[in-house]
Design a protein around this motif. Structure first.
Motif, PDB file in Angstrom:
ATOM      1  N   ALA A 122     108.938   3.467 -53.421  1.00  0.00           N
ATOM      2  CA  ALA A 122     109.140   4.760 -54.091  1.00  0.00           C
ATOM      3  C   ALA A 122     109.814   5.765 -53.154  1.00  0.00           C
ATOM      4  CB  ALA A 122     107.798   5.304 -54.580  1.00  0.00           C
ATOM      5  N   ILE A 123     109.459   5.758 -51.890  1.00  0.00           N
ATOM      6  CA  ILE A 123     110.085   6.673 -50.922  1.00  0.00           C
ATOM      7  C   ILE A 123     111.581   6.350 -50.782  1.00  0.00           C
ATOM      8  CG2 ILE A 123     110.140   7.288 -48.487  1.00  0.00           C
ATOM      9  CD1 ILE A 123     107.114   6.830 -48.405  1.00  0.00           C
ATOM     10  N   LEU A 124     111.904   5.063 -50.703  1.00  0.00           N
ATOM     11  CA  LEU A 124     113.310   4.667 -50.537  1.00  0.00           C
ATOM     12  C   LEU A 124     114.129   4.983 -51.787  1.00  0.00           C
ATOM     13  CD1 LEU A 124     112.701   1.210 -48.780  1.00  0.00           C
ATOM     14  CD2 LEU A 124     113.156   3.438 -47.717  1.00  0.00           C
ATOM     15  N   GLU A 125     113.559   4.740 -52.965  1.00  0.00           N
ATOM     16  CA  GLU A 125     114.284   5.032 -54.199  1.00  0.00           C
ATOM     17  C   GLU A 125     114.510   6.537 -54.372  1.00  0.00           C
ATOM     18  OE1 GLU A 125     111.813   3.161 -57.057  1.00  0.00           O
ATOM     19  OE2 GLU A 125     112.709   1.164 -56.811  1.00  0.00           O
ATOM     20  N   GLN A 126     113.539   7.327 -53.915  1.00  0.00           N
ATOM     21  CA  GLN A 126     113.716   8.773 -53.987  1.00  0.00           C
ATOM     22  C   GLN A 126     114.864   9.230 -53.089  1.00  0.00           C
ATOM     23  OE1 GLN A 126     112.102  10.988 -56.091  1.00  0.00           O
ATOM     24  NE2 GLN A 126     113.723  12.365 -55.329  1.00  0.00           N
ATOM     25  N   GLU A 127     114.990   8.610 -51.945  1.00  0.00           N
ATOM     26  CA  GLU A 127     116.108   8.934 -51.052  1.00  0.00           C
ATOM     27  C   GLU A 127     117.444   8.610 -51.723  1.00  0.00           C
ATOM     28  OE1 GLU A 127     117.540   9.805 -46.902  1.00  0.00           O
ATOM     29  OE2 GLU A 127     115.970  10.447 -48.272  1.00  0.00           O
ATOM     30  N   ASP A 128     117.508   7.487 -52.423  1.00  0.00           N
ATOM     31  CA  ASP A 128     118.746   7.131 -53.120  1.00  0.00           C
ATOM     32  C   ASP A 128     119.071   8.168 -54.204  1.00  0.00           C
ATOM     33  OD1 ASP A 128     118.824   4.850 -51.540  1.00  0.00           O
ATOM     34  OD2 ASP A 128     117.852   3.585 -53.057  1.00  0.00           O
ATOM     35  N   GLN A 129     118.041   8.584 -54.914  1.00  0.00           N
ATOM     36  CA  GLN A 129     118.275   9.573 -55.965  1.00  0.00           C
ATOM     37  C   GLN A 129     118.718  10.912 -55.391  1.00  0.00           C
ATOM     38  OE1 GLN A 129     118.266   8.864 -59.254  1.00  0.00           O
ATOM     39  NE2 GLN A 129     119.152  10.936 -59.464  1.00  0.00           N
ATOM     40  N   ASP A 130     118.178  11.290 -54.239  1.00  0.00           N
ATOM     41  CA  ASP A 130     118.607  12.547 -53.603  1.00  0.00           C
ATOM     42  C   ASP A 130     120.099  12.492 -53.265  1.00  0.00           C
ATOM     43  OD1 ASP A 130     116.037  13.504 -53.799  1.00  0.00           O
ATOM     44  OD2 ASP A 130     115.494  13.047 -51.710  1.00  0.00           O
ATOM     45  N   PHE A 131     120.573  11.355 -52.829  1.00  0.00           N
ATOM     46  CA  PHE A 131     122.002  11.217 -52.511  1.00  0.00           C
ATOM     47  C   PHE A 131     122.852  11.340 -53.786  1.00  0.00           C
ATOM     48  CE2 PHE A 131     122.083   8.799 -48.201  1.00  0.00           C
ATOM     49  CZ  PHE A 131     121.231   9.751 -47.652  1.00  0.00           C
ATOM     50  N   PHE A 140     122.993  14.966 -54.707  1.00  0.00           N
ATOM     51  CA  PHE A 140     123.867  15.748 -53.823  1.00  0.00           C
ATOM     52  C   PHE A 140     125.331  15.469 -54.127  1.00  0.00           C
ATOM     53  CE2 PHE A 140     126.062  16.470 -49.759  1.00  0.00           C
ATOM     54  CZ  PHE A 140     125.687  17.788 -49.515  1.00  0.00           C
ATOM     55  N   LEU A 141     125.668  14.249 -54.440  1.00  0.00           N
ATOM     56  CA  LEU A 141     127.055  13.931 -54.799  1.00  0.00           C
ATOM     57  C   LEU A 141     127.453  14.642 -56.088  1.00  0.00           C
ATOM     58  CD1 LEU A 141     129.644  12.240 -54.307  1.00  0.00           C
ATOM     59  CD2 LEU A 141     128.578  10.410 -55.666  1.00  0.00           C
ATOM     60  N   ALA A 142     126.531  14.696 -57.020  1.00  0.00           N
ATOM     61  CA  ALA A 142     126.828  15.398 -58.278  1.00  0.00           C
ATOM     62  C   ALA A 142     127.045  16.896 -58.034  1.00  0.00           C
ATOM     63  CB  ALA A 142     125.691  15.188 -59.267  1.00  0.00           C
ATOM     64  N   GLN A 143     126.284  17.484 -57.127  1.00  0.00           N
ATOM     65  CA  GLN A 143     126.480  18.892 -56.786  1.00  0.00           C
ATOM     66  C   GLN A 143     127.867  19.128 -56.187  1.00  0.00           C
ATOM     67  OE1 GLN A 143     123.265  19.980 -54.160  1.00  0.00           O
ATOM     68  NE2 GLN A 143     121.671  19.655 -55.725  1.00  0.00           N
ATOM     69  N   GLY A 144     128.327  18.183 -55.368  1.00  0.00           N
ATOM     70  CA  GLY A 144     129.659  18.327 -54.788  1.00  0.00           C
ATOM     71  C   GLY A 144     130.735  18.261 -55.848  1.00  0.00           C
ATOM     72  N   GLY A 145     130.533  17.396 -56.832  1.00  0.00           N
ATOM     73  CA  GLY A 145     131.531  17.331 -57.905  1.00  0.00           C
ATOM     74  C   GLY A 145     131.610  18.628 -58.678  1.00  0.00           C
ATOM     75  N   ALA A 203     128.076  17.097 -42.192  1.00  0.00           N
ATOM     76  CA  ALA A 203     127.018  16.900 -41.188  1.00  0.00           C
ATOM     77  C   ALA A 203     126.239  15.614 -41.442  1.00  0.00           C
ATOM     78  CB  ALA A 203     126.086  18.095 -41.175  1.00  0.00           C
ATOM     79  N   GLY A 204     126.189  15.157 -42.689  1.00  0.00           N
ATOM     80  CA  GLY A 204     125.466  13.924 -43.020  1.00  0.00           C
ATOM     81  C   GLY A 204     124.086  14.218 -43.558  1.00  0.00           C
ATOM     82  N   LEU A 205     123.610  13.359 -44.416  1.00  0.00           N
ATOM     83  CA  LEU A 205     122.307  13.526 -45.039  1.00  0.00           C
ATOM     84  C   LEU A 205     121.262  12.645 -44.344  1.00  0.00           C
ATOM     85  CD1 LEU A 205     123.438  13.375 -48.783  1.00  0.00           C
ATOM     86  CD2 LEU A 205     123.174  15.395 -47.325  1.00  0.00           C
ATOM     87  N   ASP A 206     120.084  13.253 -44.152  1.00  0.00           N
ATOM     88  CA  ASP A 206     118.943  12.522 -43.569  1.00  0.00           C
ATOM     89  C   ASP A 206     119.361  11.735 -42.329  1.00  0.00           C
ATOM     90  OD1 ASP A 206     116.378  11.677 -43.234  1.00  0.00           O
ATOM     91  OD2 ASP A 206     116.490  10.085 -44.736  1.00  0.00           O
ATOM     92  N   MET A 207     119.985  12.411 -41.392  1.00  0.00           N
ATOM     93  CA  MET A 207     120.439  11.756 -40.172  1.00  0.00           C
ATOM     94  C   MET A 207     119.262  11.266 -39.308  1.00  0.00           C
ATOM     95  SD  MET A 207     123.597  11.742 -40.681  1.00  0.00           S
ATOM     96  CE  MET A 207     124.107  11.055 -39.115  1.00  0.00           C
ATOM     97  N   LYS A 208     118.091  11.834 -39.503  1.00  0.00           N
ATOM     98  CA  LYS A 208     116.912  11.403 -38.744  1.00  0.00           C
ATOM     99  C   LYS A 208     116.224  10.197 -39.380  1.00  0.00           C
ATOM    100  CE  LYS A 208     115.891  15.992 -36.907  1.00  0.00           C
ATOM    101  NZ  LYS A 208     114.850  17.063 -36.771  1.00  0.00           N
ATOM    102  N   GLN A 209     116.756   9.772 -40.547  1.00  0.00           N
ATOM    103  CA  GLN A 209     116.196   8.617 -41.253  1.00  0.00           C
ATOM    104  C   GLN A 209     114.698   8.784 -41.513  1.00  0.00           C
ATOM    105  OE1 GLN A 209     117.249   4.948 -39.275  1.00  0.00           O
ATOM    106  NE2 GLN A 209     119.431   5.325 -39.451  1.00  0.00           N
ATOM    107  N   THR A 210     114.387   9.953 -42.048  1.00  0.00           N
ATOM    108  CA  THR A 210     112.987  10.265 -42.329  1.00  0.00           C
ATOM    109  C   THR A 210     112.401   9.342 -43.388  1.00  0.00           C
ATOM    110  OG1 THR A 210     113.453  12.578 -41.794  1.00  0.00           O
ATOM    111  CG2 THR A 210     111.412  12.111 -42.990  1.00  0.00           C
ATOM    112  N   ALA A 211     113.173   9.067 -44.444  1.00  0.00           N
ATOM    113  CA  ALA A 211     112.672   8.222 -45.529  1.00  0.00           C
ATOM    114  C   ALA A 211     112.386   6.797 -45.015  1.00  0.00           C
ATOM    115  CB  ALA A 211     113.686   8.186 -46.657  1.00  0.00           C
ATOM    116  N   PHE A 212     113.242   6.276 -44.185  1.00  0.00           N
ATOM    117  CA  PHE A 212     113.043   4.919 -43.667  1.00  0.00           C
ATOM    118  C   PHE A 212     111.755   4.842 -42.837  1.00  0.00           C
ATOM    119  CE2 PHE A 212     113.467   1.736 -40.348  1.00  0.00           C
ATOM    120  CZ  PHE A 212     113.829   0.597 -41.054  1.00  0.00           C
TER     121      PHE A 212
END
Length: 235
Positions: A122-131, A134-139, A156-165
């Motif tokens: 669930a944590i990993l899938e939530q990270e995918d959904q956040d991406f 964010f892509l939709a916001q950029g569009g 700058a990159g998203l979740d560069m600290k790999q918190t979800a992992f």
């Protein structure tokens, strides 16, 4: 007047001084000669019999088939035979030989509890959904005043600290961690993050290149979701 002995009387004996007569010597020589001739004839007969026996033995040996006597070449293997003999396997052939699966196969890893697997996924899938969000916001920000702020964050990159992992990995131990699936999710999620950064680099206008980059980002996130689903199902 001399006296005459009748005819039936014993003959007169010769005087002791008289020598033996010649006829007696001839009879002795003849006897010796006869004995010598008889011995010679017997010797010839014996030699003839021995000769016949020897000749018969030779003819028998000549007529009988003889087996060839073993030679060094028929007893000992020739050099060609030695060179054509199969060579012993070298150490490299031994290491390349196939081994039984039971001897090389590692024991099956232990599975974490179903609850732990679902929470990590669930944590990993939530990270995918956040991406995706964010892509939709950029569009939506393309060609608007919101673009510069969104662009700075994307570069700058998203979740560069790999918190979800790190949070998902904490649900497992060294004995039951699905290492391969976790690493595969991190690779696919990282491809999506890199695509968002490239999308921001295309500028504030939406063009064919921007749309292709956005499609690549979504495809990478779909792979990441499948990785998380495998983790939840135990592989």
């Amino acid at each position: 007047m001399s006296q005459h002995q009748p005819s039936w009387a014993s003959p007169q004996q010769p005087d002791e001084g008289d020598a033996p007569t010649q006829p007696r010597r001839k009879r002795s020589i003849g006897k010796i000669a006869g004995i010598w001739l008889g011995s010679a004839a017997g010797l010839f007969i014996v030699l003839g019999v021995i000769g016949e026996a020897t000749g018969a033995g030779k003819s028998t040996n000549a007529s009988a088939p003889t087996s060839p006597s073993p030679t060094k070449t028929s007893i000992a293997p020739t050099q060609a035979a030695k060179t054509t003999a199969p060579a012993k396997p070298t150490p490299s052939a031994k290491t390349a030989a196939p081994v039984k699966a039971s001897a090389t196969s590692a024991p099956a890893p232990k599975l974490a509890t179903a609850d732990a697997r679902r929470k990590a996924a669930a944590i990993l899938e939530q990270e995918d959904q956040d991406f995706r969000d964010f892509l939709a916001q950029g569009g939506k920000a393309v060609g608007t005043p919101d673009w510069p702020a969104w662009d700075q964050k994307a570069i700058a990159g998203l979740d560069m600290k790999q918190t979800a992992f790190s949070k998902a990995d904490a649900y497992f131990t060294a004995d039951n961690e699905p290492t391969d699936l976790l690493e595969q999710w991190r690779a696919d999620n990282g491809d999506a993050n890199a695509a968002i950064t490239r999308f921001a680099g295309t500028g504030p206008e939406m063009d064919a290149q921007s749309r292709q980059i956005a499609a690549n980002c979504l495809a990478a996130l779909t792979k990441a979701d499948k990785d998380a689903e495998k983790i939840a199902n135990g592989g």
